[in-house]
Write a protein that holds these residues in place. Structure first.
Motif, PDB file in Angstrom:
ATOM      1  N   GLU A 119      -9.175  -0.315  -0.425  1.00 24.25           N
ATOM      2  CA  GLU A 119      -8.508  -1.527  -0.910  1.00 24.25           C
ATOM      3  C   GLU A 119      -7.518  -1.249  -2.049  1.00 24.25           C
ATOM      4  O   GLU A 119      -6.682  -2.086  -2.370  1.00 24.25           O
ATOM      5  CB  GLU A 119      -9.537  -2.569  -1.361  1.00 24.25           C
ATOM      6  CG  GLU A 119     -10.142  -2.336  -2.726  1.00 24.25           C
ATOM      7  CD  GLU A 119     -11.344  -1.392  -2.692  1.00 24.25           C
ATOM      8  OE1 GLU A 119     -12.005  -1.245  -3.739  1.00 24.25           O
ATOM      9  OE2 GLU A 119     -11.619  -0.835  -1.616  1.00 24.25           O
ATOM     10  N   ARG A 120      -7.601  -0.080  -2.648  1.00 24.97           N
ATOM     11  CA  ARG A 120      -6.673   0.244  -3.742  1.00 24.97           C
ATOM     12  C   ARG A 120      -5.274   0.487  -3.189  1.00 24.97           C
ATOM     13  O   ARG A 120      -5.117   1.088  -2.136  1.00 24.97           O
ATOM     14  CB  ARG A 120      -7.179   1.444  -4.527  1.00 24.97           C
ATOM     15  CG  ARG A 120      -8.491   1.129  -5.227  1.00 24.97           C
ATOM     16  CD  ARG A 120      -8.964   2.219  -6.140  1.00 24.97           C
ATOM     17  NE  ARG A 120     -10.199   1.824  -6.807  1.00 24.97           N
ATOM     18  CZ  ARG A 120     -10.856   2.559  -7.692  1.00 24.97           C
ATOM     19  NH1 ARG A 120     -10.382   3.764  -8.016  1.00 24.97           N
ATOM     20  NH2 ARG A 120     -11.964   2.120  -8.242  1.00 24.97           N
ATOM     21  N   TYR A 121      -4.271   0.009  -3.900  1.00 19.43           N
ATOM     22  CA  TYR A 121      -2.944  -0.053  -3.288  1.00 19.43           C
ATOM     23  C   TYR A 121      -2.177   1.256  -3.327  1.00 19.43           C
ATOM     24  O   TYR A 121      -1.161   1.401  -2.655  1.00 19.43           O
ATOM     25  CB  TYR A 121      -2.129  -1.202  -3.879  1.00 19.43           C
ATOM     26  CG  TYR A 121      -1.528  -0.982  -5.241  1.00 19.43           C
ATOM     27  CD1 TYR A 121      -0.249  -0.432  -5.368  1.00 19.43           C
ATOM     28  CD2 TYR A 121      -2.201  -1.366  -6.402  1.00 19.43           C
ATOM     29  CE1 TYR A 121       0.321  -0.257  -6.617  1.00 19.43           C
ATOM     30  CE2 TYR A 121      -1.623  -1.193  -7.640  1.00 19.43           C
ATOM     31  CZ  TYR A 121      -0.365  -0.639  -7.750  1.00 19.43           C
ATOM     32  OH  TYR A 121       0.202  -0.469  -8.989  1.00 19.43           O
ATOM     33  N   HIS A 150     -11.314   4.533  -2.232  1.00 21.17           N
ATOM     34  CA  HIS A 150     -11.399   3.121  -1.875  1.00 21.17           C
ATOM     35  C   HIS A 150     -10.161   2.660  -1.108  1.00 21.17           C
ATOM     36  O   HIS A 150      -9.033   2.739  -1.618  1.00 21.17           O
ATOM     37  CB  HIS A 150     -11.556   2.272  -3.130  1.00 21.17           C
ATOM     38  CG  HIS A 150     -12.780   2.598  -3.927  1.00 21.17           C
ATOM     39  ND1 HIS A 150     -14.017   2.075  -3.620  1.00 21.17           N
ATOM     40  CD2 HIS A 150     -12.954   3.410  -5.009  1.00 21.17           C
ATOM     41  CE1 HIS A 150     -14.911   2.541  -4.488  1.00 21.17           C
ATOM     42  NE2 HIS A 150     -14.295   3.340  -5.336  1.00 21.17           N
ATOM     43  N   LYS A 195       0.860  -1.175   0.000  1.00 21.30           N
ATOM     44  CA  LYS A 195       0.000   0.000   0.000  1.00 21.30           C
ATOM     45  C   LYS A 195       0.906   1.237   0.000  1.00 21.30           C
ATOM     46  O   LYS A 195       2.003   1.213   0.561  1.00 21.30           O
ATOM     47  CB  LYS A 195      -0.906   0.046   1.243  1.00 21.30           C
ATOM     48  CG  LYS A 195      -2.057  -0.947   1.215  1.00 21.30           C
ATOM     49  CD  LYS A 195      -3.134  -0.501   0.238  1.00 21.30           C
ATOM     50  CE  LYS A 195      -4.346  -1.414   0.268  1.00 21.30           C
ATOM     51  NZ  LYS A 195      -5.172  -1.245   1.475  1.00 21.30           N
ATOM     52  N   THR A 205      -2.742   5.678  -3.240  1.00 19.35           N
ATOM     53  CA  THR A 205      -3.551   6.893  -3.214  1.00 19.35           C
ATOM     54  C   THR A 205      -2.629   8.086  -3.404  1.00 19.35           C
ATOM     55  O   THR A 205      -1.610   8.210  -2.717  1.00 19.35           O
ATOM     56  CB  THR A 205      -4.311   7.039  -1.886  1.00 19.35           C
ATOM     57  OG1 THR A 205      -5.222   5.945  -1.738  1.00 19.35           O
ATOM     58  CG2 THR A 205      -5.089   8.354  -1.832  1.00 19.35           C
ATOM     59  N   ASP A 256     -13.207   3.172   3.574  1.00 20.26           N
ATOM     60  CA  ASP A 256     -13.486   4.081   2.467  1.00 20.26           C
ATOM     61  C   ASP A 256     -13.989   5.412   3.016  1.00 20.26           C
ATOM     62  O   ASP A 256     -14.513   5.474   4.138  1.00 20.26           O
ATOM     63  CB  ASP A 256     -14.571   3.509   1.560  1.00 20.26           C
ATOM     64  CG  ASP A 256     -14.173   2.203   0.891  1.00 20.26           C
ATOM     65  OD1 ASP A 256     -12.987   1.834   0.967  1.00 20.26           O
ATOM     66  OD2 ASP A 256     -15.059   1.574   0.293  1.00 20.26           O
ATOM     67  N   SER A 291      -6.406   1.847 -13.872  1.00 13.72           N
ATOM     68  CA  SER A 291      -7.389   2.767 -13.293  1.00 13.72           C
ATOM     69  C   SER A 291      -8.045   2.247 -12.016  1.00 13.72           C
ATOM     70  O   SER A 291      -8.448   3.032 -11.166  1.00 13.72           O
ATOM     71  CB  SER A 291      -8.472   3.097 -14.317  1.00 13.72           C
ATOM     72  OG  SER A 291      -9.138   1.920 -14.724  1.00 13.72           O
ATOM     73  N   ASN A 292      -8.170   0.935 -11.882  1.00 18.07           N
ATOM     74  CA  ASN A 292      -8.847   0.384 -10.699  1.00 18.07           C
ATOM     75  C   ASN A 292      -7.883   0.059  -9.558  1.00 18.07           C
ATOM     76  O   ASN A 292      -8.247  -0.612  -8.595  1.00 18.07           O
ATOM     77  CB  ASN A 292      -9.643  -0.865 -11.075  1.00 18.07           C
ATOM     78  CG  ASN A 292      -8.754  -1.994 -11.593  1.00 18.07           C
ATOM     79  OD1 ASN A 292      -7.587  -1.777 -11.912  1.00 18.07           O
ATOM     80  ND2 ASN A 292      -9.326  -3.187 -11.675  1.00 18.07           N
ATOM     81  N   THR A 293      -6.633   0.539  -9.655  1.00 14.07           N
ATOM     82  CA  THR A 293      -5.643   0.240  -8.615  1.00 14.07           C
ATOM     83  C   THR A 293      -5.259   1.461  -7.788  1.00 14.07           C
ATOM     84  O   THR A 293      -4.534   1.329  -6.809  1.00 14.07           O
ATOM     85  CB  THR A 293      -4.361  -0.345  -9.222  1.00 14.07           C
ATOM     86  OG1 THR A 293      -3.736   0.636 -10.075  1.00 14.07           O
ATOM     87  CG2 THR A 293      -4.667  -1.605 -10.025  1.00 14.07           C
ATOM     88  N   TYR A 294      -5.734   2.640  -8.170  1.00 16.47           N
ATOM     89  CA  TYR A 294      -5.314   3.839  -7.442  1.00 16.47           C
ATOM     90  C   TYR A 294      -6.490   4.775  -7.160  1.00 16.47           C
ATOM     91  O   TYR A 294      -7.530   4.743  -7.829  1.00 16.47           O
ATOM     92  CB  TYR A 294      -4.226   4.594  -8.223  1.00 16.47           C
ATOM     93  CG  TYR A 294      -4.708   5.247  -9.501  1.00 16.47           C
ATOM     94  CD1 TYR A 294      -5.285   6.528  -9.490  1.00 16.47           C
ATOM     95  CD2 TYR A 294      -4.579   4.610 -10.730  1.00 16.47           C
ATOM     96  CE1 TYR A 294      -5.728   7.124 -10.657  1.00 16.47           C
ATOM     97  CE2 TYR A 294      -5.018   5.203 -11.897  1.00 16.47           C
ATOM     98  CZ  TYR A 294      -5.593   6.462 -11.856  1.00 16.47           C
ATOM     99  OH  TYR A 294      -6.043   7.054 -13.015  1.00 16.47           O
ATOM    100  N   ASN A 295      -6.304   5.599  -6.136  1.00 13.59           N
ATOM    101  CA  ASN A 295      -7.213   6.711  -5.834  1.00 13.59           C
ATOM    102  C   ASN A 295      -6.496   8.018  -6.156  1.00 13.59           C
ATOM    103  O   ASN A 295      -5.300   8.160  -5.870  1.00 13.59           O
ATOM    104  CB  ASN A 295      -7.566   6.750  -4.342  1.00 13.59           C
ATOM    105  CG  ASN A 295      -8.309   5.536  -3.867  1.00 13.59           C
ATOM    106  OD1 ASN A 295      -9.386   5.227  -4.348  1.00 13.59           O
ATOM    107  ND2 ASN A 295      -7.733   4.835  -2.885  1.00 13.59           N
TER     108      ASN A 295
END
Length: 213
Positions: A121-123, A119, A17, A125, A104, A43-47
């Motif tokens: 759970e995203r590794y 989110h 993380k 941010t 979240d 796109s679904n791995t970061y904030n």
């Protein structure tokens, strides 16, 4: 820039993380740099958290005046985002700690960015904005500070705030000098707490501290 982005992405991939802050004064190039990092991520791995929503709205800061000493002269000016008091720092710190704890959270809804879920759970941010400069270094896994000279800042503000956002060029010119003084007094010295420092003035992209020389 490309080499630094590559090194940062290697750092990200080496961790389970990662919470990154990218800070500096307005129009320094923070968001452009954040976008360069995110371009290399799925796109679904970061904030992406734009922390400008934690800056207290101008209508509430308008009656406030800051008094400070610069070059042995007393200055008075409106409270800009270069001062810590202009930010909802406790709220931002709470939200980042929630994220660290696996929870979240919903971003603050603004007229320029609708609320969205950050989110847990995203590794990775990326927290982008001036507000992050006033928080403790220990909250972040990597801290990146970007700044420019005063002329570069002004030219970029004219392009962004006047041409793109419809603000008055006269109002911008009237406040630029005092905003820059506040930046030098209250924000610029905080760069020493950052892992990477970049001078992104026009014609330059110089890593003054960090992984690339």
């Amino acid at each position: 820039m490309d080499q630094l982005v590559e090194e940062i992405n290697r750092f990200i991939k080496s961790r389970k993380k990662c919470l990154i802050r990218i800070s500096g004064h307005g129009a320094a190039g923070k968001t452009t740099f954040a976008e360069a990092i995110m371009k290399e991520l799925k796109s679904n791995t970061y904030n992406y958290l734009n922390t400008d929503s934690y800056i207290i709205h101008g209508e509430y800061r308008k009656p406030l005046e800051a008094t400070y000493k610069y070059n042995n002269e007393i200055h008075k000016g409106k409270v800009t985002a270069c001062l810590p008091v202009a930010h909802e720092l406790k709220s931002l710190k709470r939200d980042l700690k929630m994220l660290r704890s696996g929870m979240d959270f919903l971003t603050i809804d603004t007229n320029w960015a609708p609320a969205k879920t950050i989110h847990a759970e995203r590794y990775v941010t990326i927290a982008d904005g001036m507000s992050t400069a006033f928080l403790e270094e220990s909250l972040f896994d990597l801290s990146i500070y970007i700044y420019t000279d005063g002329q570069t800042e002004l030219e970029r503000r004219v392009e962004r705030d006047v041409h793109e956002r419809g603000k008055s060029i006269q109002a911008l010119m009237d406040t630029h000098k005092e905003r820059r003084i506040q930046y030098e007094l209250f924000m610029h010295d905080r760069r020493v707490d950052f892992d990477i420092i970049v001078n992104d003035s026009y014609g330059r992209f110089v890593v003054e501290k960090g992984w690339v020389n």
